[in-house]
Enzyme design. Structure first.
Site, short mmCIF file in Angstrom:
data_model
loop_
_atom_site.label_atom_id
_atom_site.label_comp_id
_atom_site.label_asym_id
_atom_site.label_seq_id
_atom_site.Cartn_x
_atom_site.Cartn_y
_atom_site.Cartn_z
N TYR A 65 0.87 -1.18 0.00
CA TYR A 65 0.00 0.00 0.00
C TYR A 65 0.91 1.24 0.00
O TYR A 65 1.63 1.50 0.97
CB TYR A 65 -0.90 0.04 1.23
CG TYR A 65 -1.90 -1.08 1.35
CD1 TYR A 65 -2.29 -1.82 0.23
CD2 TYR A 65 -2.48 -1.40 2.57
CE1 TYR A 65 -3.23 -2.85 0.34
CE2 TYR A 65 -3.42 -2.42 2.68
CZ TYR A 65 -3.77 -3.14 1.58
OH TYR A 65 -4.69 -4.16 1.70
N LEU A 217 -17.39 -2.48 3.39
CA LEU A 217 -18.36 -1.44 3.01
C LEU A 217 -18.49 -1.34 1.50
O LEU A 217 -19.00 -0.36 0.97
CB LEU A 217 -17.90 -0.08 3.57
CG LEU A 217 -17.78 -0.03 5.10
CD1 LEU A 217 -17.16 1.28 5.56
CD2 LEU A 217 -19.17 -0.21 5.72
N1 NAP Z 1 -6.68 -8.71 1.26
C1 NAP Z 1 -7.02 -7.92 0.29
O1 NAP Z 1 -6.87 -8.26 -0.87
C2 NAP Z 1 -7.58 -6.57 0.59
C3 NAP Z 1 -8.18 -5.84 -0.43
C4 NAP Z 1 -8.71 -4.62 -0.13
C5 NAP Z 1 -8.66 -4.13 1.17
N2 NAP Z 1 -8.06 -4.85 2.14
C6 NAP Z 1 -8.02 -4.39 3.54
O2 NAP Z 1 -9.37 -4.23 3.95
C7 NAP Z 1 -9.56 -2.93 4.48
C8 NAP Z 1 -10.98 -2.49 4.20
O3 NAP Z 1 -11.20 -2.40 2.83
P1 NAP Z 1 -11.31 -1.02 2.05
O4 NAP Z 1 -10.77 0.08 2.89
O5 NAP Z 1 -10.76 -1.23 0.71
O6 NAP Z 1 -12.87 -0.87 1.82
P2 NAP Z 1 -14.12 -0.61 2.78
O7 NAP Z 1 -13.71 -0.64 4.20
O8 NAP Z 1 -15.20 -1.50 2.30
O9 NAP Z 1 -14.56 0.85 2.32
C9 NAP Z 1 -13.69 1.92 2.40
C10 NAP Z 1 -14.41 3.09 1.73
O10 NAP Z 1 -15.55 3.43 2.51
C11 NAP Z 1 -15.45 4.77 2.98
N3 NAP Z 1 -15.93 4.76 4.36
C12 NAP Z 1 -15.36 4.22 5.45
N4 NAP Z 1 -16.13 4.39 6.53
C13 NAP Z 1 -17.23 5.07 6.11
C14 NAP Z 1 -18.38 5.54 6.76
N5 NAP Z 1 -18.58 5.37 8.08
N6 NAP Z 1 -19.32 6.18 6.01
C15 NAP Z 1 -19.15 6.38 4.70
N7 NAP Z 1 -18.06 5.94 4.03
C16 NAP Z 1 -17.12 5.30 4.73
C17 NAP Z 1 -14.01 5.16 2.84
O11 NAP Z 1 -13.87 6.52 2.51
P3 NAP Z 1 -13.28 7.60 3.56
O12 NAP Z 1 -11.81 7.42 3.58
O13 NAP Z 1 -13.73 8.90 2.98
O14 NAP Z 1 -13.93 7.30 4.88
C18 NAP Z 1 -13.55 4.30 1.66
O15 NAP Z 1 -13.85 4.94 0.44
C19 NAP Z 1 -8.50 -2.08 3.78
O16 NAP Z 1 -8.25 -0.88 4.47
C20 NAP Z 1 -7.34 -3.04 3.74
O17 NAP Z 1 -6.63 -3.01 4.96
C21 NAP Z 1 -7.54 -6.07 1.86
#
Ligand code: NAP
Length: 299
Positions: A65, A217
């Site tokens: 990342y 999310l």
């Molecule tokens: N193993 C894998 O292949 C893999 C792949 C992807 C991700 N990950 C891990 O999983 C974690 C979670 O996934 P993700 O961050 O990609 O997606 P997510 O948690 O599903 O969604 C993140 C998105 O939602 C928004 N968000 C967060 N909280 C919110 C709220 N309370 N209300 C409205 N919008 C909100 C964020 O924007 P803002 O920043 O504006 O809040 C961001 O755009 C990552 O941080 C990473 O550590 C792992």
């Protein structure tokens, strides 16, 4: 905030690592496209510090990342790390200058990935390392992962990795890995609208293994559902909070790592542990997943 409001606790199997079920995913802390530094590095540091001050002790990251940037921000914000903080990282990809995500699966790649994580996080050993299978980008694909898991098992014996997890894997790949090393967690794409792993979650729960949904999310395509919005309005919560609460109710082995770069969203996400969903509400939310996806209504 008390421990109970962070969704209760979970101990990774065969370890002394106990975390709150509501954790934090650090991917959003890098710049746009998970590349380079964020527009506001101080805000990124503030999000991490507030999460930990609120009781979060499970942070998900990767050295790819940024690349490197997210781990460096974690180190800047939190090192020396408080006792009990579990940082989970992952290997299996690299980011060439074109900003794409490419597999990095040779023994040399994996060893270099561990060294990168140790250096950028400022650690002597990594608590949990997930081997992330890259595939074609359309979810997990069958195929042996024995070679890579064997490398991680060797690194574990050498003391550089304390525990091994998997990411973007099938049930068969989990079973194959378990013939080589104990698996403490599985991190796959899953949320209330994308439920291809219902059977796997239940199987891992029986084994005491954590299931950690990424994109809880909706990830780069945030969840949108009229049913979700209606339920949320009725509860006086946001749709994203209800989506996270639904995951907490789904199974006791589900751990949350929602990603955010925003303090306001972090606070909303950490408040989710206080949200109780009734059986009637859960049944309504169970109608959101498309009919072709298997739905297991047992929460
Ligand atoms: N193993 C894998 O292949 C893999 C792949 C992807 C991700 N990950 C891990 O999983 C974690 C979670 O996934 P993700 O961050 O990609 O997606 P997510 O948690 O599903 O969604 C993140 C998105 O939602 C928004 N968000 C967060 N909280 C919110 C709220 N309370 N209300 C409205 N919008 C909100 C964020 O924007 P803002 O920043 O504006 O809040 C961001 O755009 C990552 O941080 C990473 O550590 C792992």
């Amino acid at each position: 905030m008390s421990e109970a409001t962070l969704g209760g606790r979970f101990t990774f199997p065969g370890t002394s690592l106990t975390v709150q079920r509501i954790g934090y995913g650090a991917m959003q802390l890098a710049g746009p496209g998970v590349w380079g530094p964020p527009a506001d590095p101080d805000a990124a540091v503030a999000v991490l510090r507030e999460a930990v001050a609120a009781g979060v002790n499970h942070i998900d990251t990767s050295d790819y990342y940024g690349p490197h940037v997210t781990n460096q921000i974690i180190r800047q914000a939190l090192h020396p790390y408080p006792a009990g903080l579990v940082i989970v990282t992952k290997l299996g990809a690299r980011r060439p200058p074109d900003k794409s995500w490419q597999p990095a699966v040779s023994a040399q790649d994996l060893i270099a990935g561990v060294e990168d994580n140790l250096r950028n996080l400022g650690l002597d050993a990594l608590d949990i390392v997930n081997y992330r299978v890259m595939g074609s980008g359309h979810g997990p694909e069958e195929g042996s992962i024995a070679e890579q898991v064997t490398v991680l098992a060797d690194l574990r014996r050498k003391g550089l990795i304390r525990n091994v997890g998997l990411s973007n894997v099938t049930a068969a790949q989990v079973a194959e890995a378990q013939t080589i090393v104990d698996v403490v967690c599985v991190q796959n794409n899953y949320n209330l609208a994308y439920r291809h792993d219902d059977a796997l979650i239940d199987d891992l729960a029986r084994q005491g293994i954590a299931y950690v949904p990424f994109f809880p999310l909706g990830g780069f395509t945030p969840l949108q559902s009229a049913t979700l919005s209606t339920v949320a309005a009725g509860l006086g919560a946001t749709p994203m909070q209800v989506a996270l609460a639904w995951l907490l109710h789904r199974s006791p082995n589900v751990l949350l790592i929602p990603g955010t770069s925003s303090l306001a969203h972090l606070r909303e996400n950490l408040a989710v542990g206080k949200l109780t969903l009734s059986p009637k509400t859960l049944a309504e939310l169970d109608t959101i997943a498309p009919a072709d996806a298997p739905v297991n209504a047992a929460h």
